[in-house]
Design a protein around this motif. Structure first.
Motif, PDB file in Angstrom:
ATOM      1  N   PRO A 277       0.799  -1.235   0.000  1.00  0.00           N
ATOM      2  CA  PRO A 277       0.000   0.000   0.000  1.00  0.00           C
ATOM      3  C   PRO A 277       0.829   1.281   0.000  1.00  0.00           C
ATOM      4  O   PRO A 277       0.387   2.302  -0.524  1.00  0.00           O
ATOM      5  N   ASP A 278       2.032   1.232   0.580  1.00  0.00           N
ATOM      6  CA  ASP A 278       2.879   2.420   0.616  1.00  0.00           C
ATOM      7  C   ASP A 278       3.910   2.439  -0.501  1.00  0.00           C
ATOM      8  O   ASP A 278       4.728   3.351  -0.586  1.00  0.00           O
ATOM      9  N   GLY A 279       3.909   1.424  -1.362  1.00  0.00           N
ATOM     10  CA  GLY A 279       4.803   1.394  -2.508  1.00  0.00           C
ATOM     11  C   GLY A 279       6.242   1.035  -2.188  1.00  0.00           C
ATOM     12  O   GLY A 279       7.123   1.198  -3.041  1.00  0.00           O
ATOM     13  N   LYS A 280       6.507   0.543  -1.000  1.00  0.00           N
ATOM     14  CA  LYS A 280       7.887   0.240  -0.610  1.00  0.00           C
ATOM     15  C   LYS A 280       8.285  -1.214  -0.868  1.00  0.00           C
ATOM     16  O   LYS A 280       9.468  -1.554  -0.799  1.00  0.00           O
ATOM     17  N   TYR A 281       7.311  -2.071  -1.141  1.00  0.00           N
ATOM     18  CA  TYR A 281       7.617  -3.481  -1.382  1.00  0.00           C
ATOM     19  C   TYR A 281       6.799  -3.992  -2.556  1.00  0.00           C
ATOM     20  O   TYR A 281       5.678  -3.538  -2.793  1.00  0.00           O
ATOM     21  N   SER A 295      12.349  -5.410  -2.127  1.00  0.00           N
ATOM     22  CA  SER A 295      12.346  -4.053  -1.577  1.00  0.00           C
ATOM     23  C   SER A 295      12.565  -3.042  -2.690  1.00  0.00           C
ATOM     24  O   SER A 295      13.589  -3.082  -3.390  1.00  0.00           O
ATOM     25  N   PHE A 296      11.621  -2.132  -2.845  1.00  0.00           N
ATOM     26  CA  PHE A 296      11.746  -1.082  -3.855  1.00  0.00           C
ATOM     27  C   PHE A 296      12.894  -0.135  -3.504  1.00  0.00           C
ATOM     28  O   PHE A 296      13.605   0.339  -4.384  1.00  0.00           O
ATOM     29  N   LEU A 297      13.071   0.155  -2.228  1.00  0.00           N
ATOM     30  CA  LEU A 297      14.081   1.119  -1.802  1.00  0.00           C
ATOM     31  C   LEU A 297      15.491   0.569  -1.955  1.00  0.00           C
ATOM     32  O   LEU A 297      16.409   1.285  -2.352  1.00  0.00           O
ATOM     33  N   ASP A 298      15.671  -0.706  -1.634  1.00  0.00           N
ATOM     34  CA  ASP A 298      17.007  -1.293  -1.662  1.00  0.00           C
ATOM     35  C   ASP A 298      17.267  -2.129  -2.904  1.00  0.00           C
ATOM     36  O   ASP A 298      18.391  -2.633  -3.081  1.00  0.00           O
ATOM     37  N   VAL A 438      15.683   7.045   1.760  1.00  0.00           N
ATOM     38  CA  VAL A 438      15.385   6.379   3.020  1.00  0.00           C
ATOM     39  C   VAL A 438      16.576   5.502   3.375  1.00  0.00           C
ATOM     40  O   VAL A 438      17.192   4.900   2.505  1.00  0.00           O
ATOM     41  N   ASN A 439      16.896   5.429   4.648  1.00  0.00           N
ATOM     42  CA  ASN A 439      18.048   4.651   5.070  1.00  0.00           C
ATOM     43  C   ASN A 439      17.927   3.211   4.605  1.00  0.00           C
ATOM     44  O   ASN A 439      16.893   2.588   4.714  1.00  0.00           O
ATOM     45  N   SER A 440      19.032   2.684   4.120  1.00  0.00           N
ATOM     46  CA  SER A 440      19.045   1.307   3.638  1.00  0.00           C
ATOM     47  C   SER A 440      18.916   0.337   4.788  1.00  0.00           C
ATOM     48  O   SER A 440      19.425   0.551   5.868  1.00  0.00           O
ATOM     49  N   VAL A 441      18.196  -0.752   4.538  1.00  0.00           N
ATOM     50  CA  VAL A 441      17.982  -1.759   5.559  1.00  0.00           C
ATOM     51  C   VAL A 441      19.168  -2.702   5.588  1.00  0.00           C
ATOM     52  O   VAL A 441      19.694  -3.101   4.561  1.00  0.00           O
ATOM     53  N   SER A 442      19.597  -3.079   6.765  1.00  0.00           N
ATOM     54  CA  SER A 442      20.706  -4.009   6.912  1.00  0.00           C
ATOM     55  C   SER A 442      20.374  -5.339   6.258  1.00  0.00           C
ATOM     56  O   SER A 442      19.238  -5.774   6.241  1.00  0.00           O
TER      57      SER A 442
END
Length: 608
Positions: A277-281, A295-298, A438-442
């Motif tokens: 819903p938030d477009g991040k995955y 993950s869209f961000l990473d 956005v900070n990258s996830v480990s």
């Protein structure tokens, strides 16, 4: 053989039973047999080798309070009904509109939600012969026909969607691997279109239509190899996720026509895709029997889910159960019973989410944020699976002393036929430079001894050959008014039969029995197989032991034929099988219709 014999003699009887309800942390979901939609005669459709049944919904803001409308295709037929959901029984004797086509079959459809009213709706329908039809089932009119002479593309339409926020633009994908952008106000030419290159990159290219006057298609995308099976716009409409028969997920910046990132399936083609819903995955499913979370961000795979025994045909996020909860941390010091009670109470108190609440999970507040994304999948194994994606997967760097979700990490017992030795990793996942800040996830795995893998993203190389003013939303869409297109009652064009028919997939096909036969329709060459082997073990396609493996919350057999639809609505979820039965499952506490003095038929033909 002994196991098979026992199953045949009754050992597998319970597994083959059609489920009419299932339980999650929210409560009990129940099948409403009286809310079943199908052809008026309720006779199961002969599903062998036919086009998948698809369902589309629209709300026309009817003042009566019953504004939901449903459209579905079964074979050569297309139906349009008032959808009464959990409120009242379905009345199949009174379709608003019914169409029967000759020479071709409807394959997919989509409503324009932006322009829908109680008096008029715009419904796009794609066909197996490559044609596109714009109809108004309320006015019972056919507005226009696109690609009528099949000069643009002769292959089956695989997906059609209105461009978010537009009243006139729509996007269409074909089994040829091409995708076209149309404007409903423009006409198609009387000759085959000529194209000029606009942009190209890693295994994709975008062309504009070269003509003196503006005509359809406005853009032609060529993406990957083989059929482009499905695409989905991000919630904000800025990005486009595409899945293809070559097994790749490709995510584009739609307006800039640039590649943002890619992912490779574990095996075979990818068939379906959806956004959180938030477009991040992004979740994709396909012929590897898995659901893969990206993950869209990473620009990397963060989890896989294994629950299906055959190809995954549909994936969808449940916007109404996905939630973000700000709460005190759970106490891990007590007994297992105390911990379980905390989890149950936490689930009961979780409210319905909105996108604004989802965005809070990235804020730096002192109180912890509990994140739960709910998504579902259905497949050719006739099973419905529900999955929870929780913070121990999303934020693996946060220490957790106990498991709080149905997840585990796959051990080294992966079938040898799947985990074949690969060459040294040379291919990395590509990640566009326009990734939100956005900070990258480990990348460290939760509670796992597996080695972390690299998340380095390399910017994809693109070549621009024309001015950016020709991109969607630019000059190519702002000129010319459509001329009249003759109306037609049915499509009677001579459709060529496809040379390679899709082979039936074995019901018990599992990861341990994957064979190369599922790729026959792609005509996969030795070179392609070698390239696929090179991606295994890289960020494009991590090995099974390198990412968390999700277990489904529930996995239930709910039909006799393969499932083709899964849609989450506010008070129910909707599924459909290839026999042409569209079923409504009431959410917990939303049951408005459970019984009736009249008998109703279930999808399996029994009487309730």
């Amino acid at each position: 053989m002994l196991i098979s014999k026992m199953a045949a003699e009754g050992g597998g009887k319970e597994m083959n039973e059609i489920k009419t309800q299932f339980t999650t942390r929210e409560g009990v979901y129940k099948l409403l047999t009286h809310s079943e939609y199908s052809r008026p005669n309720r006779v199961p459709f002969n599903a062998q080798g036919s086009i998948p049944v698809k369902v589309s919904f629209v709300n026309v803001n009817d003042q009566s309070g019953n504004g939901d409308r449903i459209c579905f295709n079964v074979g050569r037929e297309l139906y349009f009904y008032i959808y009464k959901g959990v409120r009242k029984a379905a009345d199949l004797s009174k379709p608003i509109e019914k169409r029967i086509y000759k020479g071709t079959q409807p394959t997919c459809h989509d409503f324009n939600h932006l322009t829908a009213t109680a008096e008029s709706v715009s419904l796009l329908v794609g066909f197996s012969g490559g044609q596109l039809q714009l109809i108004d089932p309320i006015k019972k009119e056919t507005s226009k026909l696109f690609n009528e002479e099949r000069l643009i593309d002769k292959s089956r339409v695989t997906c059609v969607k209105w461009v978010p926020g537009s009243e006139s633009l729509f996007l269409v994908s074909h089994a040829s691997g091409n995708m076209y952008l149309y404007n409903m106000e423009h006409t198609c030419g009387t000759t085959a279109p000529h194209y000029q290159l606009l942009k190209q990159g890693d295994n994709y290219s975008v062309h504009t239509c070269k003509s003196k006057s503006t005509r359809n298609p406005l853009l032609k995308w060529t993406v990957g190899e083989g059929a482009l099976n499905e695409f989905a716009f991000s919630p904000d409409g800025k990005f486009l996720a595409c899945v293809s028969q070559d097994g790749f997920l490709r995510v584009f910046n739609f307006d800039a026509v640039e590649l943002h990132g890619t992912m490779k399936s574990y095996f075979g083609g990818l068939l379906c895709v959806c956004w959180s819903p938030d477009g991040k995955y992004i979740v994709a499913g396909g012929e590897d029997d898995l659901v893969t979370v990206w993950s869209f961000l990473d620009c990397r795979v963060i989890a896989r889910g294994h629950g299906h025994k055959s190809w995954v045909s549909v994936v969808a996020f449940d916007h109404y159960t996905t939630s973000v909860e700000e709460s005190d941390p759970l106490d891990f010091s007590g007994s297992d019973e105390d911990f379980q009670e905390q989890v149950v109470n936490s689930g009961r108190d979780r409210a319905n989410s909105t996108q604004s609440r989802l965005s809070k999970r990235n804020s730096t507040e002192s109180r912890p944020v509990s994140v739960t994304y709910r998504f579902g999948s259905v497949g050719q194994d006739t099973q419905l699976c529900l999955w929870d994606l929780t913070e121990d997967i999303l934020f693996p760097h946060l220490p957790l002393s106990r498991t709080r979700t149905h997840t585990n990490v796959m051990n080294a017992t992966v079938p040898a036929t799947v985990l074949t030795p690969s060459t040294t990793a040379t291919n990395g996942s590509t990640c566009g430079t326009n990734t939100p800040g956005v900070n990258s996830v480990s990348t460290t795995l939760p509670r796992s001894n597996s080695l972390p893998h690299s998340t380095a993203c390399t910017t994809s190389t693109t070549t621009t050959t024309t001015n950016n003013s020709n991109k969607p939303g630019g000059g190519i869409m702002d000129s010319a008014v459509a001329t009249g297109v003759s109306k037609f009652a049915t499509l009677s064009l001579h459709e060529r039969k496809e040379r390679h028919h899709e082979k039936d997939h074995k019901r018990n096909h599992s990861m341990g029995h994957i064979s190369s036969k599922s790729s026959d329709k792609l005509n996969v060459l030795t070179k392609s197989k070698a390239d696929a082997a090179k991606t295994l073990g890289t960020p494009l396609c991590p090995r099974m032991e390198d990412v968390p493996l999700l277990e489904p919350l529930i996995c239930k057999k709910i039909a006799h034929e393969r499932l083709t639809v899964l849609i989450f609505l506010e008070d129910c979820l909707v599924t459909a099988c290839q026999e042409g039965f569209i079923c409504t499952w009431a959410r917990p506490g939303k049951v408005g219709l459970l019984s009736s003095p009249k008998q109703a038929s279930c999808p399996n033909g029994t009487i309730v």
